[in-house]
Design an enzyme around this catalytic site. Sequence first.
Site, PDB file in Angstrom:
ATOM      1  N   GLN A 255      -4.980  -1.702   9.323  1.00  0.00           N
ATOM      2  CA  GLN A 255      -4.729  -3.107   8.991  1.00  0.00           C
ATOM      3  C   GLN A 255      -5.320  -4.132  10.009  1.00  0.00           C
ATOM      4  O   GLN A 255      -5.080  -4.030  11.146  1.00  0.00           O
ATOM      5  CB  GLN A 255      -3.131  -3.432   8.653  1.00  0.00           C
ATOM      6  CG  GLN A 255      -3.076  -4.630   7.894  1.00  0.00           C
ATOM      7  CD  GLN A 255      -3.710  -4.462   6.565  1.00  0.00           C
ATOM      8  OE1 GLN A 255      -3.610  -3.453   5.758  1.00  0.00           O
ATOM      9  NE2 GLN A 255      -3.825  -5.709   6.074  1.00  0.00           N
TER      10      GLN A 255
ATOM     11  N   ASP B  73     -11.570   2.086   3.670  1.00  0.00           N
ATOM     12  CA  ASP B  73     -11.820   0.486   3.757  1.00  0.00           C
ATOM     13  C   ASP B  73     -13.458   0.308   3.421  1.00  0.00           C
ATOM     14  O   ASP B  73     -13.608  -0.802   2.983  1.00  0.00           O
ATOM     15  CB  ASP B  73     -11.438  -0.105   4.779  1.00  0.00           C
ATOM     16  CG  ASP B  73     -10.222  -1.110   5.001  1.00  0.00           C
ATOM     17  OD1 ASP B  73      -9.753  -1.309   3.726  1.00  0.00           O
ATOM     18  OD2 ASP B  73      -9.506  -0.962   6.165  1.00  0.00           O
TER      19      ASP B  73
ATOM     20  N   LYS C  44       1.023  -1.357  -0.034  1.00  0.00           N
ATOM     21  CA  LYS C  44      -0.113  -0.017  -0.053  1.00  0.00           C
ATOM     22  C   LYS C  44       0.899   1.316   0.128  1.00  0.00           C
ATOM     23  O   LYS C  44       0.432   2.010  -0.770  1.00  0.00           O
ATOM     24  CB  LYS C  44      -0.925  -0.093   1.279  1.00  0.00           C
ATOM     25  CG  LYS C  44      -1.932  -1.006   0.984  1.00  0.00           C
ATOM     26  CD  LYS C  44      -2.594  -1.398   2.463  1.00  0.00           C
ATOM     27  CE  LYS C  44      -3.810  -2.465   2.063  1.00  0.00           C
ATOM     28  NZ  LYS C  44      -4.362  -3.030   3.454  1.00  0.00           N
TER      29      LYS C  44
HETATM   30  N1  GUN Z   1      -6.565  -7.262   6.280  1.00  0.00           N
HETATM   31  C1  GUN Z   1      -6.847  -8.153   5.079  1.00  0.00           C
HETATM   32  N2  GUN Z   1      -7.773  -7.389   4.181  1.00  0.00           N
HETATM   33  C2  GUN Z   1      -8.065  -6.024   4.707  1.00  0.00           C
HETATM   34  C3  GUN Z   1      -8.525  -5.154   4.074  1.00  0.00           C
HETATM   35  O1  GUN Z   1      -9.078  -4.916   2.926  1.00  0.00           O
HETATM   36  N3  GUN Z   1      -8.510  -3.870   4.914  1.00  0.00           N
HETATM   37  C4  GUN Z   1      -7.715  -4.102   6.152  1.00  0.00           C
HETATM   38  N4  GUN Z   1      -8.048  -2.730   7.011  1.00  0.00           N
HETATM   39  N5  GUN Z   1      -7.384  -5.002   6.630  1.00  0.00           N
HETATM   40  C5  GUN Z   1      -7.205  -6.147   5.860  1.00  0.00           C
END
Ligand code: GUN
Length: 285
Positions: free
Chosen positions: A97, A120, A53
Amino acid sequence: MTATIISGKQVSEEIRGSIAGEVKELAAKGVVPGLAVVLVGEDPASHVYVRNKEKACHDLGYYSEVHRLPADTSQADLLALVDKLNHQDSIDGILVQLPLPKHIDEKAVINAIAVDKDVDGFHPVNVGNLVIGDDSLLPCTPAGVIELIKRAGISLSGKHAVVIGRSNIVGKPVSLLLQRENATVTMCHSRTANMAEIARQADVLVVAIGRANFIDASYVKPGAVVIDVGMNRLENGKLAGDVDFESVKEVSGPITPVPGGVGPMTITMLMQNTLTAAKRHHGLA
Ligand code: GUN
């Protein structure tokens, strides 16, 4: 016959190209999209996702902050950081996350993120807006699935879509988005009876169950579109989807591979959501 492969990598590059163009236009107005990513603890997969990211932000010229916090961070300290980011003008999007360490209440943290910065799409207000069809920040993986299908030139209107998996992150939201595209949607899950029989009725099969290579050719109608959301790490270190690609591609229509299918779309949609949040923040959307 071997199916057409839908390349999420290629579609992602196309979309990131158009995002880059918009970033240039925003820069001329003095606006730089900003994303804050918060990572608590040492989960190795989460560290890889967060690095990806960060790299995507860097490549697109976004401002980014990554807050890597120790596993014993208290919930109060995490909530204080979220509150600070909610009020920070250089930040348009906040992503915490998941999973979080067990002593932290994930819901409390998600609920604390400002709705307008929830890139998200996990905040209950954004989820509610998705359900009623109002404008909202959409969860990244489900939005990526729809975008991938559309950009592969596949029409969803009137099609029977079968979604396997009912998680809050993928199964539930993707079924709502498929309905929004005028598909007729059936949801299957771990307690579904006769799953293969139902799956074989699908024109479009979306699989998000988290079990490596679970879906074989017996679940697939000849010519059906197959979208594999699975990301399973095998003992040999390789990544496998939920779909047994080698057997299914012999009967299916267009199909996504793992890796290189839905995966790259998730980060691309995160970048898209951050851009959208930045435009709204500055009154440009
Ligand atoms: N962990 C696995 N997939 C995701 C996601 O799409 N967003 C977040 N914040 N954590 C994750």
